[in-house]
Motif scaffolding. Structure first.
Motif, PDB file in Angstrom:
ATOM      1  N   LEU A  19      31.255 -17.422  36.878  1.00  0.00           N
ATOM      2  CA  LEU A  19      30.541 -16.436  37.760  1.00  0.00           C
ATOM      3  C   LEU A  19      30.125 -17.461  39.025  1.00  0.00           C
ATOM      4  O   LEU A  19      30.225 -16.997  40.068  1.00  0.00           O
ATOM      5  CB  LEU A  19      29.314 -15.848  37.083  1.00  0.00           C
ATOM      6  N   ALA A  20      29.485 -18.425  38.702  1.00  0.00           N
ATOM      7  CA  ALA A  20      29.104 -19.216  39.950  1.00  0.00           C
ATOM      8  C   ALA A  20      30.011 -19.502  41.015  1.00  0.00           C
ATOM      9  O   ALA A  20      29.924 -19.494  42.301  1.00  0.00           O
ATOM     10  CB  ALA A  20      28.407 -20.741  39.413  1.00  0.00           C
ATOM     11  N   PHE A  21      31.402 -19.580  40.366  1.00  0.00           N
ATOM     12  CA  PHE A  21      32.443 -19.978  41.247  1.00  0.00           C
ATOM     13  C   PHE A  21      33.146 -18.556  41.722  1.00  0.00           C
ATOM     14  O   PHE A  21      33.218 -18.600  43.171  1.00  0.00           O
ATOM     15  CB  PHE A  21      33.687 -20.633  40.489  1.00  0.00           C
ATOM     16  N   TYR A  22      33.185 -17.654  41.168  1.00  0.00           N
ATOM     17  CA  TYR A  22      34.153 -16.581  41.677  1.00  0.00           C
ATOM     18  C   TYR A  22      33.179 -15.542  42.465  1.00  0.00           C
ATOM     19  O   TYR A  22      33.422 -14.997  43.585  1.00  0.00           O
ATOM     20  CB  TYR A  22      34.556 -15.619  40.572  1.00  0.00           C
ATOM     21  N   GLY A  27      32.918 -15.498  46.904  1.00  0.00           N
ATOM     22  CA  GLY A  27      32.192 -14.330  47.700  1.00  0.00           C
ATOM     23  C   GLY A  27      32.459 -12.854  47.022  1.00  0.00           C
ATOM     24  O   GLY A  27      32.377 -11.872  47.556  1.00  0.00           O
ATOM     25  N   LEU A  28      33.050 -13.002  45.739  1.00  0.00           N
ATOM     26  CA  LEU A  28      33.451 -11.839  45.112  1.00  0.00           C
ATOM     27  C   LEU A  28      32.423 -10.850  44.328  1.00  0.00           C
ATOM     28  O   LEU A  28      31.328 -11.662  44.230  1.00  0.00           O
ATOM     29  CB  LEU A  28      34.460 -12.073  43.818  1.00  0.00           C
ATOM     30  N   GLU A  29      32.283  -9.800  44.164  1.00  0.00           N
ATOM     31  CA  GLU A  29      31.156  -9.084  43.686  1.00  0.00           C
ATOM     32  C   GLU A  29      31.163  -8.992  42.155  1.00  0.00           C
ATOM     33  O   GLU A  29      32.286  -8.763  41.634  1.00  0.00           O
ATOM     34  CB  GLU A  29      30.780  -7.719  44.485  1.00  0.00           C
ATOM     35  N   VAL A  30      30.197  -9.163  41.568  1.00  0.00           N
ATOM     36  CA  VAL A  30      30.199  -8.898  40.164  1.00  0.00           C
ATOM     37  C   VAL A  30      30.215  -7.305  39.793  1.00  0.00           C
ATOM     38  O   VAL A  30      29.162  -6.408  40.062  1.00  0.00           O
ATOM     39  CB  VAL A  30      29.075  -9.426  39.348  1.00  0.00           C
ATOM     40  N   ARG A  31      30.951  -6.824  39.010  1.00  0.00           N
ATOM     41  CA  ARG A  31      31.062  -5.356  38.547  1.00  0.00           C
ATOM     42  C   ARG A  31      30.632  -4.898  37.557  1.00  0.00           C
ATOM     43  O   ARG A  31      30.011  -3.997  36.859  1.00  0.00           O
ATOM     44  CB  ARG A  31      32.343  -4.845  39.125  1.00  0.00           C
ATOM     45  N   PHE A  36      31.262  -7.353  24.125  1.00  0.00           N
ATOM     46  CA  PHE A  36      31.767  -6.508  23.492  1.00  0.00           C
ATOM     47  C   PHE A  36      32.355  -7.434  22.305  1.00  0.00           C
ATOM     48  O   PHE A  36      33.211  -8.367  22.319  1.00  0.00           O
ATOM     49  CB  PHE A  36      32.916  -5.920  24.367  1.00  0.00           C
ATOM     50  N   GLU A  37      32.156  -6.700  21.122  1.00  0.00           N
ATOM     51  CA  GLU A  37      32.681  -7.551  19.808  1.00  0.00           C
ATOM     52  C   GLU A  37      32.609  -8.941  19.862  1.00  0.00           C
ATOM     53  O   GLU A  37      33.567  -9.717  19.677  1.00  0.00           O
ATOM     54  CB  GLU A  37      34.415  -7.115  19.745  1.00  0.00           C
ATOM     55  N   GLY A  38      31.259  -9.398  20.117  1.00  0.00           N
ATOM     56  CA  GLY A  38      31.144 -10.753  20.142  1.00  0.00           C
ATOM     57  C   GLY A  38      31.644 -11.713  21.469  1.00  0.00           C
ATOM     58  O   GLY A  38      31.533 -12.711  21.326  1.00  0.00           O
ATOM     59  N   MET A  39      32.261 -10.995  22.374  1.00  0.00           N
ATOM     60  CA  MET A  39      32.709 -11.787  23.417  1.00  0.00           C
ATOM     61  C   MET A  39      31.882 -11.171  24.461  1.00  0.00           C
ATOM     62  O   MET A  39      31.556 -10.170  24.811  1.00  0.00           O
ATOM     63  CB  MET A  39      34.237 -11.508  23.331  1.00  0.00           C
ATOM     64  N   ARG A  40      32.105 -11.793  25.647  1.00  0.00           N
ATOM     65  CA  ARG A  40      31.517 -11.721  26.902  1.00  0.00           C
ATOM     66  C   ARG A  40      32.620 -11.180  28.079  1.00  0.00           C
ATOM     67  O   ARG A  40      33.570 -12.023  28.215  1.00  0.00           O
ATOM     68  CB  ARG A  40      30.556 -12.636  27.629  1.00  0.00           C
ATOM     69  N   TRP A  41      32.320 -10.026  28.556  1.00  0.00           N
ATOM     70  CA  TRP A  41      33.523  -9.636  29.625  1.00  0.00           C
ATOM     71  C   TRP A  41      32.839  -9.472  31.042  1.00  0.00           C
ATOM     72  O   TRP A  41      31.685  -8.764  30.888  1.00  0.00           O
ATOM     73  CB  TRP A  41      34.362  -8.258  29.165  1.00  0.00           C
ATOM     74  N   VAL A  42      33.178 -10.285  31.917  1.00  0.00           N
ATOM     75  CA  VAL A  42      32.831 -10.154  33.076  1.00  0.00           C
ATOM     76  C   VAL A  42      33.899  -9.719  34.177  1.00  0.00           C
ATOM     77  O   VAL A  42      35.064 -10.220  34.051  1.00  0.00           O
ATOM     78  CB  VAL A  42      32.278 -11.439  33.844  1.00  0.00           C
ATOM     79  N   THR A  43      33.708  -8.806  35.096  1.00  0.00           N
ATOM     80  CA  THR A  43      34.544  -8.159  35.737  1.00  0.00           C
ATOM     81  C   THR A  43      34.063  -8.341  37.179  1.00  0.00           C
ATOM     82  O   THR A  43      32.880  -8.100  37.381  1.00  0.00           O
ATOM     83  CB  THR A  43      34.785  -6.617  35.687  1.00  0.00           C
ATOM     84  N   VAL A  44      34.942  -9.112  38.232  1.00  0.00           N
ATOM     85  CA  VAL A  44      34.609  -9.488  39.437  1.00  0.00           C
ATOM     86  C   VAL A  44      35.589  -8.763  40.428  1.00  0.00           C
ATOM     87  O   VAL A  44      36.508  -8.351  40.054  1.00  0.00           O
ATOM     88  CB  VAL A  44      34.304 -10.675  39.899  1.00  0.00           C
TER      89      VAL A  44
END
Length: 138
Positions: A19-22, A27-31, A36-44
């Motif tokens: 996240l710090a990088f992207y 300059g991407l936005e976090v969406r 989910f099911e014990g995992m982290r899903w991050v969308t940018v």
């Protein structure tokens, strides 16, 4: 019938570093940022492309994957052997300076390629290769 890209996936081994990088360096936005099911899903994604998401996911997103498979994927990621991503930019040199200042791991400084682009390349914190391409045909 129209078809267009909706999502692509980048394997990361540390979501906070990713996240710090992207977000901060590129300059991407976090969406989305969900568990989910014990995992982290991050969308940018790029603000200029609201219908294209980049999912930052664990190297093995299958909760049923064997420990050996998880280890193998983690090793490939650490070596930078998973597929890279190519971003387009309107200013390769400015993008290079921004990512460099943010601590990106330089693979290639900006150079004019014989096939009509100027590009540079970095590794993200997980080891993925990212290229930044500026068309010279405008």
């Amino acid at each position: 019938m129209g078809i267009k890209l909706s999502q692509c996936f980048i394997a990361v081994d540390d979501h906070d570093q990713a996240l710090a990088f992207y977000r901060d360096a590129l300059g991407l936005e976090v969406r989305n940022d969900v568990e989910f099911e014990g995992m982290r899903w991050v969308t940018v994604g790029a603000p200029s492309q609201p219908d294209v998401d980049i999912v930052l996911e664990p190297p093995v997103a299958d909760p049923n994957a064997s420990p050996a498979d998880k280890q193998a994927m983690a090793e490939l990621l650490a070596k930078g052997l998973l597929r890279g991503v190519i971003f387009s930019t309107d200013d390769c040199d400015a993008t290079f300076e921004r990512v460099l200042a943010a601590g990106g791991g330089v693979l290639q400084e900006p150079v004019d390629q014989p096939y009509g682009v100027r590009d540079c390349a970095f590794r993200d914190p997980s080891g993925n290769m990212l290229r930044f391409v500026q068309s010279r045909r405008r």
